[in-house]
Design a protein around this motif. Sequence first.
Motif, mmCIF file in Angstrom:
data_model
loop_
_atom_site.group_PDB
_atom_site.id
_atom_site.type_symbol
_atom_site.label_atom_id
_atom_site.label_comp_id
_atom_site.label_asym_id
_atom_site.label_seq_id
_atom_site.Cartn_x
_atom_site.Cartn_y
_atom_site.Cartn_z
ATOM 1 N N LEU A 167 0.846 -1.200 0.000
ATOM 2 C CA LEU A 167 0.000 0.000 0.000
ATOM 3 C C LEU A 167 0.878 1.246 0.000
ATOM 4 C CD1 LEU A 167 -2.646 -1.134 2.638
ATOM 5 C CD2 LEU A 167 -2.890 -1.106 0.151
ATOM 6 N N ASP A 168 0.448 2.257 -0.728
ATOM 7 C CA ASP A 168 1.240 3.476 -0.891
ATOM 8 C C ASP A 168 1.027 4.403 0.300
ATOM 9 O OD1 ASP A 168 2.871 5.421 -1.902
ATOM 10 O OD2 ASP A 168 1.430 6.165 -3.385
ATOM 11 N N VAL A 169 1.593 4.045 1.442
ATOM 12 C CA VAL A 169 1.453 4.847 2.650
ATOM 13 C C VAL A 169 2.714 4.688 3.488
ATOM 14 C CG1 VAL A 169 0.258 2.956 3.826
ATOM 15 C CG2 VAL A 169 0.026 5.273 4.691
ATOM 16 N N ASP A 170 3.170 5.780 4.080
ATOM 17 C CA ASP A 170 4.355 5.764 4.935
ATOM 18 C C ASP A 170 3.930 6.076 6.362
ATOM 19 O OD1 ASP A 170 6.781 5.919 6.178
ATOM 20 O OD2 ASP A 170 7.467 7.729 5.144
ATOM 21 N N PRO A 171 3.814 5.083 7.228
ATOM 22 C CA PRO A 171 3.361 5.354 8.602
ATOM 23 C C PRO A 171 4.329 6.234 9.374
ATOM 24 C CG PRO A 171 4.132 3.088 8.392
ATOM 25 C CD PRO A 171 4.069 3.648 7.006
ATOM 26 N N ASP A 172 5.608 6.282 8.965
ATOM 27 C CA ASP A 172 6.575 7.126 9.656
ATOM 28 C C ASP A 172 6.382 8.605 9.349
ATOM 29 O OD1 ASP A 172 7.791 5.035 10.949
ATOM 30 O OD2 ASP A 172 9.267 4.698 9.381
ATOM 31 N N ALA A 173 5.533 8.916 8.368
ATOM 32 C CA ALA A 173 5.247 10.319 8.062
ATOM 33 C C ALA A 173 4.238 10.927 9.030
ATOM 34 C CB ALA A 173 4.734 10.453 6.628
ATOM 35 N N VAL A 174 3.634 10.106 9.870
ATOM 36 C CA VAL A 174 2.681 10.606 10.866
ATOM 37 C C VAL A 174 3.454 11.108 12.079
ATOM 38 C CG1 VAL A 174 0.732 10.000 12.359
ATOM 39 C CG2 VAL A 174 0.941 8.960 10.080
ATOM 40 N N PRO A 175 3.258 12.352 12.492
ATOM 41 C CA PRO A 175 3.997 12.888 13.643
ATOM 42 C C PRO A 175 3.720 12.121 14.931
ATOM 43 C CG PRO A 175 2.923 14.649 12.413
ATOM 44 C CD PRO A 175 2.388 13.366 11.882
ATOM 45 N N THR A 176 4.667 12.187 15.836
ATOM 46 C CA THR A 176 4.536 11.513 17.124
ATOM 47 C C THR A 176 3.348 12.032 17.923
ATOM 48 O OG1 THR A 176 6.901 11.076 17.265
ATOM 49 C CG2 THR A 176 5.695 11.137 19.345
ATOM 50 N N TRP A 177 3.098 13.330 17.886
ATOM 51 C CA TRP A 177 2.053 13.951 18.705
ATOM 52 C C TRP A 177 1.270 14.926 17.846
ATOM 53 C CZ3 TRP A 177 0.529 18.871 19.909
ATOM 54 C CH2 TRP A 177 -0.259 19.079 21.067
ATOM 55 N N ARG A 178 -0.044 14.895 17.990
ATOM 56 C CA ARG A 178 -0.868 15.887 17.305
ATOM 57 C C ARG A 178 -2.122 16.122 18.111
ATOM 58 N NH1 ARG A 178 -1.434 14.806 11.493
ATOM 59 N NH2 ARG A 178 0.344 16.192 11.408
ATOM 60 N N GLN A 179 -2.470 17.402 18.272
ATOM 61 C CA GLN A 179 -3.751 17.755 18.882
ATOM 62 C C GLN A 179 -4.720 18.040 17.749
ATOM 63 O OE1 GLN A 179 -4.686 17.621 22.162
ATOM 64 N NE2 GLN A 179 -6.693 17.839 21.211
ATOM 65 N N LEU A 180 -5.643 17.121 17.540
ATOM 66 C CA LEU A 180 -6.594 17.261 16.448
ATOM 67 C C LEU A 180 -7.647 18.313 16.789
ATOM 68 C CD1 LEU A 180 -7.108 13.460 15.823
ATOM 69 C CD2 LEU A 180 -5.738 15.025 14.426
ATOM 70 N N ALA A 181 -8.175 18.934 15.767
ATOM 71 C CA ALA A 181 -9.218 19.938 15.966
ATOM 72 C C ALA A 181 -10.035 20.057 14.681
ATOM 73 C CB ALA A 181 -8.602 21.293 16.334
ATOM 74 N N GLY A 182 -11.236 20.562 14.807
ATOM 75 C CA GLY A 182 -12.071 20.873 13.660
ATOM 76 C C GLY A 182 -12.377 19.667 12.789
ATOM 77 N N GLU A 183 -12.304 19.875 11.464
ATOM 78 C CA GLU A 183 -12.645 18.814 10.518
ATOM 79 C C GLU A 183 -11.680 17.642 10.609
ATOM 80 O OE1 GLU A 183 -12.809 20.585 6.685
ATOM 81 O OE2 GLU A 183 -14.717 21.617 7.031
ATOM 82 N N ASP A 184 -10.399 17.928 10.883
ATOM 83 C CA ASP A 184 -9.429 16.841 11.022
ATOM 84 C C ASP A 184 -9.806 15.919 12.174
ATOM 85 O OD1 ASP A 184 -7.865 17.671 8.899
ATOM 86 O OD2 ASP A 184 -6.587 18.940 10.150
ATOM 87 N N GLU A 185 -10.197 16.504 13.299
ATOM 88 C CA GLU A 185 -10.589 15.699 14.450
ATOM 89 C C GLU A 185 -11.818 14.861 14.140
ATOM 90 O OE1 GLU A 185 -11.598 16.201 19.225
ATOM 91 O OE2 GLU A 185 -11.597 17.959 17.911
ATOM 92 N N ASP A 186 -12.820 15.475 13.526
ATOM 93 C CA ASP A 186 -14.042 14.747 13.196
ATOM 94 C C ASP A 186 -13.748 13.579 12.267
ATOM 95 O OD1 ASP A 186 -15.500 16.526 14.720
ATOM 96 O OD2 ASP A 186 -16.028 17.806 13.017
ATOM 97 N N ALA A 187 -12.907 13.812 11.265
ATOM 98 C CA ALA A 187 -12.608 12.765 10.283
ATOM 99 C C ALA A 187 -11.838 11.612 10.915
ATOM 100 C CB ALA A 187 -11.821 13.351 9.111
ATOM 101 N N VAL A 188 -10.845 11.935 11.749
ATOM 102 C CA VAL A 188 -10.035 10.886 12.374
ATOM 103 C C VAL A 188 -10.889 10.079 13.359
ATOM 104 C CG1 VAL A 188 -8.104 10.449 13.945
ATOM 105 C CG2 VAL A 188 -7.831 12.041 12.032
ATOM 106 N N ILE A 189 -11.709 10.755 14.145
ATOM 107 C CA ILE A 189 -12.597 10.040 15.080
ATOM 108 C C ILE A 189 -13.514 9.099 14.313
ATOM 109 C CG2 ILE A 189 -14.541 10.329 16.664
ATOM 110 C CD1 ILE A 189 -13.146 12.836 17.707
ATOM 111 N N SER A 190 -14.031 9.563 13.182
ATOM 112 C CA SER A 190 -14.907 8.730 12.370
ATOM 113 C C SER A 190 -14.171 7.508 11.832
ATOM 114 C CB SER A 190 -15.476 9.553 11.207
ATOM 115 O OG SER A 190 -16.272 8.750 10.358
ATOM 116 N N GLU A 191 -12.932 7.717 11.362
ATOM 117 C CA GLU A 191 -12.130 6.607 10.822
ATOM 118 C C GLU A 191 -11.822 5.584 11.911
ATOM 119 O OE1 GLU A 191 -11.356 6.162 7.734
ATOM 120 O OE2 GLU A 191 -11.369 8.106 6.727
ATOM 121 N N VAL A 192 -11.403 6.057 13.078
ATOM 122 C CA VAL A 192 -11.053 5.149 14.172
ATOM 123 C C VAL A 192 -12.296 4.397 14.654
ATOM 124 C CG1 VAL A 192 -10.221 5.029 16.561
ATOM 125 C CG2 VAL A 192 -9.034 6.472 14.895
#
Length: 310
Positions: free
Chosen positions: A102-127
């Motif tokens: 799969l064309d994805v690099d998991p190491d490109a995801v930062p160690t820490w992120r405070q989600l907010a707004g649309e990003d938070e809603d989308a990630v919560i939905s995915e999880v």
Amino acid sequence: MHSSGQFPPVPVDAALPFPVEIDTLALADLAGDPGWRRPVLVERDLLVLTTGGHGDAELDFQLLPCRPGTLLRVRAGQVLRCPCPQLDATVVRWDAAALRGLDVDPDAVPTWRQLAGEDEDAVISEVTQLTVDCARHRGVPAARALLRHQLAVLLLRLTLAGAAGPASRPEEATFDRFCREVERGYRHSRRVEDYAERLGCSVRTLTRACLAVTGRSAKQVIDERVALQASRLLAATDEPIARIGRGLGFTEPTNFGRFFTREVGMSPGAFRAAREQSLAGRVVRPRPPIEPSGLPHPPVAHATPTRHRA
């Protein structure tokens, strides 16, 4: 048998036609003991999404503030300790093979992120959907591909959410490549010359890149990675100190002791003893790990919560 502080791999269910590559669980289920007195030496890659409470997670001896919407990217081999029951979180856990092809690099995801707004809603939905499907389709052959692609989408979404920013400098690209090579080879070599040869560049180029990004030399970056691994094993396992040293390329325990003392400021035995007493007093931490330049260090101060997710 696993040393104290480690959790075992996900058991293979003999009734299933394939091993469990991807699963979800509650944060409390990661702890080696109910009080989480020792950090866990993580054996599989994780995403930890905080859903309730406030507190500091300790990842590789660095305190990271967590509140609802905080997401941690934990890599296999790191040590993690969280203040249960102060924090509630959903954990997504996977084997590296789950993303093969799969064309994805998991190491490109930062160690820490405070989600907010649309990003938070989308990630919560995915999880949430991934959690539902892990439980609902357990044992269904077609679910293997479904879960793999859901995980890839989640990781790509997290990568894109943090992709905005200035273009990286050539030194940062060189430093990233160097860090990845060190990750593969630090147990076998601490010589900058070996890494320069593997990367097809000069020692001077590596040193210049490391100084530009971190202010430290290439040799210091290598030594800090070795010291970090030693610290992880001392804190999270009961493995004998001499064996830890041999596993990191030190044929003599005295050489390992001198190296660790120089890097961390105390002997391996003193470090282990201090960590075991950390609940009662001062927590001893080695120097925070260096990450590739594309993975910025998270903040260490608490942020003021603006939203609450149950």
